[in-house]
Design a protein around this motif. Structure first.
Motif, PDB file in Angstrom:
ATOM      1  N   LEU B  94      52.847  12.471   3.680  1.00  0.00           N
ATOM      2  CA  LEU B  94      52.084  13.216   4.681  1.00  0.00           C
ATOM      3  C   LEU B  94      51.572  14.550   4.141  1.00  0.00           C
ATOM      4  CD1 LEU B  94      51.231  13.674   7.709  1.00  0.00           C
ATOM      5  CD2 LEU B  94      53.438  14.807   7.988  1.00  0.00           C
ATOM      6  N   ARG B  95      52.464  15.330   3.544  1.00  0.00           N
ATOM      7  CA  ARG B  95      52.075  16.669   3.089  1.00  0.00           C
ATOM      8  C   ARG B  95      50.955  16.577   2.057  1.00  0.00           C
ATOM      9  NH1 ARG B  95      56.952  19.712   0.766  1.00  0.00           N
ATOM     10  NH2 ARG B  95      57.417  19.999   2.982  1.00  0.00           N
ATOM     11  N   GLU B  96      51.169  15.725   1.067  1.00  0.00           N
ATOM     12  CA  GLU B  96      50.190  15.552  -0.014  1.00  0.00           C
ATOM     13  C   GLU B  96      48.831  15.115   0.529  1.00  0.00           C
ATOM     14  OE1 GLU B  96      51.888  13.047  -3.133  1.00  0.00           O
ATOM     15  OE2 GLU B  96      49.835  12.383  -3.623  1.00  0.00           O
ATOM     16  N   GLU B  97      48.843  14.135   1.420  1.00  0.00           N
ATOM     17  CA  GLU B  97      47.592  13.622   1.995  1.00  0.00           C
ATOM     18  C   GLU B  97      46.876  14.682   2.821  1.00  0.00           C
ATOM     19  OE1 GLU B  97      45.587  10.874   2.079  1.00  0.00           O
ATOM     20  OE2 GLU B  97      46.752  10.118   0.383  1.00  0.00           O
ATOM     21  N   LEU B  98      47.652  15.376   3.648  1.00  0.00           N
ATOM     22  CA  LEU B  98      47.048  16.351   4.547  1.00  0.00           C
ATOM     23  C   LEU B  98      46.460  17.515   3.737  1.00  0.00           C
ATOM     24  CD1 LEU B  98      46.598  16.578   7.581  1.00  0.00           C
ATOM     25  CD2 LEU B  98      48.831  17.690   7.799  1.00  0.00           C
ATOM     26  N   GLN B  99      47.126  17.863   2.654  1.00  0.00           N
ATOM     27  CA  GLN B  99      46.649  18.991   1.837  1.00  0.00           C
ATOM     28  C   GLN B  99      45.384  18.640   1.040  1.00  0.00           C
ATOM     29  OE1 GLN B  99      50.298  20.307  -0.098  1.00  0.00           O
ATOM     30  NE2 GLN B  99      50.540  21.962   1.400  1.00  0.00           N
ATOM     31  N   LYS B 100      45.025  17.372   1.009  1.00  0.00           N
ATOM     32  CA  LYS B 100      43.713  17.016   0.438  1.00  0.00           C
ATOM     33  C   LYS B 100      42.587  17.562   1.309  1.00  0.00           C
ATOM     34  CE  LYS B 100      45.127  12.712  -1.807  1.00  0.00           C
ATOM     35  NZ  LYS B 100      45.132  11.231  -1.688  1.00  0.00           N
ATOM     36  N   HIS B 101      42.882  17.758   2.606  1.00  0.00           N
ATOM     37  CA  HIS B 101      41.848  18.159   3.555  1.00  0.00           C
ATOM     38  C   HIS B 101      41.942  19.614   3.988  1.00  0.00           C
ATOM     39  CE1 HIS B 101      41.054  13.892   3.762  1.00  0.00           C
ATOM     40  NE2 HIS B 101      42.301  13.676   4.107  1.00  0.00           N
ATOM     41  N   LEU B 102      43.105  20.204   3.855  1.00  0.00           N
ATOM     42  CA  LEU B 102      43.233  21.614   4.263  1.00  0.00           C
ATOM     43  C   LEU B 102      44.236  22.317   3.357  1.00  0.00           C
ATOM     44  CD1 LEU B 102      45.891  20.958   6.127  1.00  0.00           C
ATOM     45  CD2 LEU B 102      44.231  20.854   7.947  1.00  0.00           C
ATOM     46  N   ASP B 103      43.849  23.501   2.943  1.00  0.00           N
ATOM     47  CA  ASP B 103      44.615  24.234   1.947  1.00  0.00           C
ATOM     48  C   ASP B 103      45.624  25.170   2.633  1.00  0.00           C
ATOM     49  OD1 ASP B 103      45.426  25.261  -0.441  1.00  0.00           O
ATOM     50  OD2 ASP B 103      43.833  26.788  -0.492  1.00  0.00           O
ATOM     51  N   LEU B 104      46.644  24.556   3.254  1.00  0.00           N
ATOM     52  CA  LEU B 104      47.658  25.332   3.972  1.00  0.00           C
ATOM     53  C   LEU B 104      49.032  24.695   3.718  1.00  0.00           C
ATOM     54  CD1 LEU B 104      45.989  25.789   7.496  1.00  0.00           C
ATOM     55  CD2 LEU B 104      46.618  27.632   5.925  1.00  0.00           C
ATOM     56  N   PRO B 105      50.097  25.482   3.817  1.00  0.00           N
ATOM     57  CA  PRO B 105      51.427  24.868   3.741  1.00  0.00           C
ATOM     58  C   PRO B 105      51.590  23.854   4.880  1.00  0.00           C
ATOM     59  CG  PRO B 105      51.579  27.279   3.713  1.00  0.00           C
ATOM     60  CD  PRO B 105      50.157  26.938   4.037  1.00  0.00           C
ATOM     61  N   VAL B 106      52.204  22.719   4.585  1.00  0.00           N
ATOM     62  CA  VAL B 106      52.429  21.679   5.598  1.00  0.00           C
ATOM     63  C   VAL B 106      53.930  21.491   5.800  1.00  0.00           C
ATOM     64  CG1 VAL B 106      52.187  19.217   6.142  1.00  0.00           C
ATOM     65  CG2 VAL B 106      50.270  20.465   5.095  1.00  0.00           C
ATOM     66  N   LEU B 107      54.378  21.662   7.026  1.00  0.00           N
ATOM     67  CA  LEU B 107      55.766  21.377   7.397  1.00  0.00           C
ATOM     68  C   LEU B 107      55.757  20.222   8.390  1.00  0.00           C
ATOM     69  CD1 LEU B 107      57.052  25.021   7.961  1.00  0.00           C
ATOM     70  CD2 LEU B 107      57.413  23.564   5.956  1.00  0.00           C
ATOM     71  N   ALA B 108      56.832  19.450   8.421  1.00  0.00           N
ATOM     72  CA  ALA B 108      56.874  18.342   9.384  1.00  0.00           C
ATOM     73  C   ALA B 108      58.304  18.082   9.796  1.00  0.00           C
ATOM     74  CB  ALA B 108      56.268  17.089   8.771  1.00  0.00           C
ATOM     75  N   ASP B 109      58.480  17.589  11.004  1.00  0.00           N
ATOM     76  CA  ASP B 109      59.810  17.231  11.500  1.00  0.00           C
ATOM     77  C   ASP B 109      59.638  16.160  12.572  1.00  0.00           C
ATOM     78  OD1 ASP B 109      62.566  17.207  12.037  1.00  0.00           O
ATOM     79  OD2 ASP B 109      62.725  19.394  12.085  1.00  0.00           O
ATOM     80  N   ASN B 110      60.757  15.596  12.923  1.00  0.00           N
ATOM     81  CA  ASN B 110      60.844  14.606  13.993  1.00  0.00           C
ATOM     82  C   ASN B 110      60.292  15.164  15.320  1.00  0.00           C
ATOM     83  OD1 ASN B 110      62.933  13.956  16.364  1.00  0.00           O
ATOM     84  ND2 ASN B 110      62.606  12.133  15.127  1.00  0.00           N
ATOM     85  N   ASP B 111      59.623  14.334  16.104  1.00  0.00           N
ATOM     86  CA  ASP B 111      58.964  14.833  17.316  1.00  0.00           C
ATOM     87  C   ASP B 111      59.922  15.410  18.364  1.00  0.00           C
ATOM     88  OD1 ASP B 111      59.926  12.332  17.891  1.00  0.00           O
ATOM     89  OD2 ASP B 111      58.051  11.519  18.666  1.00  0.00           O
ATOM     90  N   ALA B 112      61.131  14.842  18.461  1.00  0.00           N
ATOM     91  CA  ALA B 112      62.082  15.381  19.439  1.00  0.00           C
ATOM     92  C   ALA B 112      62.565  16.762  18.988  1.00  0.00           C
ATOM     93  CB  ALA B 112      63.266  14.440  19.616  1.00  0.00           C
ATOM     94  N   ASN B 113      62.795  16.924  17.695  1.00  0.00           N
ATOM     95  CA  ASN B 113      63.171  18.242  17.180  1.00  0.00           C
ATOM     96  C   ASN B 113      62.083  19.267  17.463  1.00  0.00           C
ATOM     97  OD1 ASN B 113      65.673  17.622  16.191  1.00  0.00           O
ATOM     98  ND2 ASN B 113      65.069  17.490  14.040  1.00  0.00           N
ATOM     99  N   VAL B 114      60.858  18.866  17.220  1.00  0.00           N
ATOM    100  CA  VAL B 114      59.716  19.761  17.407  1.00  0.00           C
ATOM    101  C   VAL B 114      59.585  20.181  18.874  1.00  0.00           C
ATOM    102  CG1 VAL B 114      57.199  19.659  17.463  1.00  0.00           C
ATOM    103  CG2 VAL B 114      58.421  19.025  15.363  1.00  0.00           C
TER     104      VAL B 114
END
Lengths: 312, 312
Positions: B94-114
């Protein structure tokens, strides 16, 4: 500087002197004689502490604090023991009473928290940031360590792992609820499973015993010897313990789960089947999970953890 | 500086711009169309983020990070989605793919945690140091906040509160275990209880419905209207939910327990019986216990919590 730990049990008071690394330097014991007025029991706790300090060749002035592990609920702010069922105590001002005899800060906590913290400071879970400690004894006590400290919860009642609802509507617990985990994972539960298996296999070694003499240890011994009833009861027990650990992993996911208390003396004979059943039944089958290990400090955990309560 | 939160759902992608205090400034949505290759879904996540930023009158350079809530398990170190059952994803970078489109740090977590973290930063549990969040939806998701941060556990799998073993040997769960809490406390469980009650009370309003049309909402509506089957099913449901909360209190003792997800829309009609049953059945009957409250951020929680993941 050393510190003093006191383990207040239903049968004995044990006090010890502990160094900064959690090593026990000297100790002393006295019977609790719990039916006495609490002031006399607490006086004996102070005498016991004095004896231990003298045996270590030190005085109270060499100690930074006295910590006490109590089989009950302590209000940490006031140092009052709110309940202590074993001793029949309610609202006992432990800190105030103890300070009549020794001029040191007094900290106190539940005995399972104290023992779990001891393992985390000086025992098997030393070096982990998070762990869960389970005492498998008359009941099931628990302690949760998060970021190297006891997680006592917002109202001081966290870690009552014996009272997770594990089998809704199941066996009636001493606490009044049904299906609490400790009815399936304590030494008391193991003995019950042994008696039930003895009835089912009357020709087995357990089946030929006087049912009143069946306890956790006799069931484990029978299982080790390959006795049909013993094997069946112990298999039932390890299945329940493993499912309870699965809940702990799914909820808390600690770095280590430490098993202490009487049943844990079965050693690898307990650990191996429990580990296998946890590995098979956890939620995330392909991800790593916490190590399951045996407590190493035994009876000394109560003294060591109490002496370290200023870091808990 | 603002941040961008993306809520990746099975049906929709929602992105939003969130200020430092957790306020949602602008948002955008697109359908997930989960059957597509993951690279196209992630491309649409970036487009959605761009649209939200433009609607806020800002650019990517005004944002400090992109956070993503994922209905699955994310390896926090690598930003790889290990599993995402709803989307049929495994090992998606996810992080690698998303950073192809936007030059920002990418964090991710489980939806319930979020979502649980969002409530803790900007919703009902704001200001608490510890809380537990339960989403009562298709399943039961959970998030545990300890000392103001998400407690993810030692291996990132903590907070799977739907998979506490609650009724050992009971109803088979989608995870393969039996008796998981979510089989008794999800909207799915409430619908099942409704269908069972409909069979038992064929003359009731629920009993006269097509069983396939019975869902959590119809059961709640029937219970509110005083329908015999609805009242019976809802009473069964609140009893189970309350006992699960008792386990959470006995283990974790949080300052607050927050109920979110579809069933929580029943509001006080849910909260009042659950509170009473928890008060009656908890272990320490005379001590205070955590507040039980309804989530307040609704669908926005996924965006807000994701945008705040650098503080989680």
């Amino acid at each position: 500087m050393v510190s003093i730990g006191i383990d207040l049990g239903g049968t004995n008071i044990a006090a010890g002197v502990v160094d900064e690394s959690g090593r026990l330097l000297a100790q002393a014991q006295r019977p609790t004689k719990a039916q006495r007025p609490y002031a006399r029991v607490i006086h004996d706790m102070a005498l016991c502490a004095k004896e231990a300090v003298q045996r270590a060749g030190l005085g109270f002035s060499d100690a930074r604090l006295v910590g006490v592990g109590v089989p009950g609920y302590v209000d940490q702010r006031t140092g009052v023991i709110a309940f202590c069922t074993n001793l029949g105590w309610r609202d006992v001002p432990l800190r105030e009473e103890l300070q009549k005899h020794l001029d040191l800060p007094v900290l106190a906590d539940n005995d399972a928290n104290v023992a779990g913290f001891a393992e985390s400071v000086a025992g098997v879970s030393r070096g982990t940031r998070s762990n869960v400690f389970l005492t498998l004894g008359t009941g099931v006590g628990g302690c949760t360590i998060i970021n190297n400290r006891i997680w006592s919860g917002a109202h001081g009642v966290a870690g009552e792992l014996g009272h997770m609802i594990y089998d809704h509507g199941g066996i009636l617990c001493t606490c009044g609820a049904r299906g609490c985990f400790e009815r399936y994972a304590s030494a008391t539960a193991l003995a019950r499973m042994g008696r039930e298996a003895a009835e089912k296999y009357p020709e087995s070694a357990l089946g030929r015993m006087n049912p009143e003499r069946i306890n956790g240890k006799t069931v484990i011994d029978a299982a080790r010897a390959g006795d049909e009833a013993g094997v069946s009861a112990f298999d039932e027990y390890t299945t329940h313990l493993a499912w309870g650990i699965v809940t702990i992993i799914n909820m808390i996911d600690p770095e280590m789960i430490v098993l202490g208390g009487g049943v844990s003396r079965a050693g690898d004979f307990l650990l191996n089947p429990v580990y296998e059943k946890v590995a098979e039944n956890r939620f995330y089958k392909t991800l790593p999970f916490g190590e399951i290990a045996l407590a190493t400090l035994g009876n000394e955990a109560g003294i060591i953890g109490a002496a370290m309560l200023d870091r808990a």
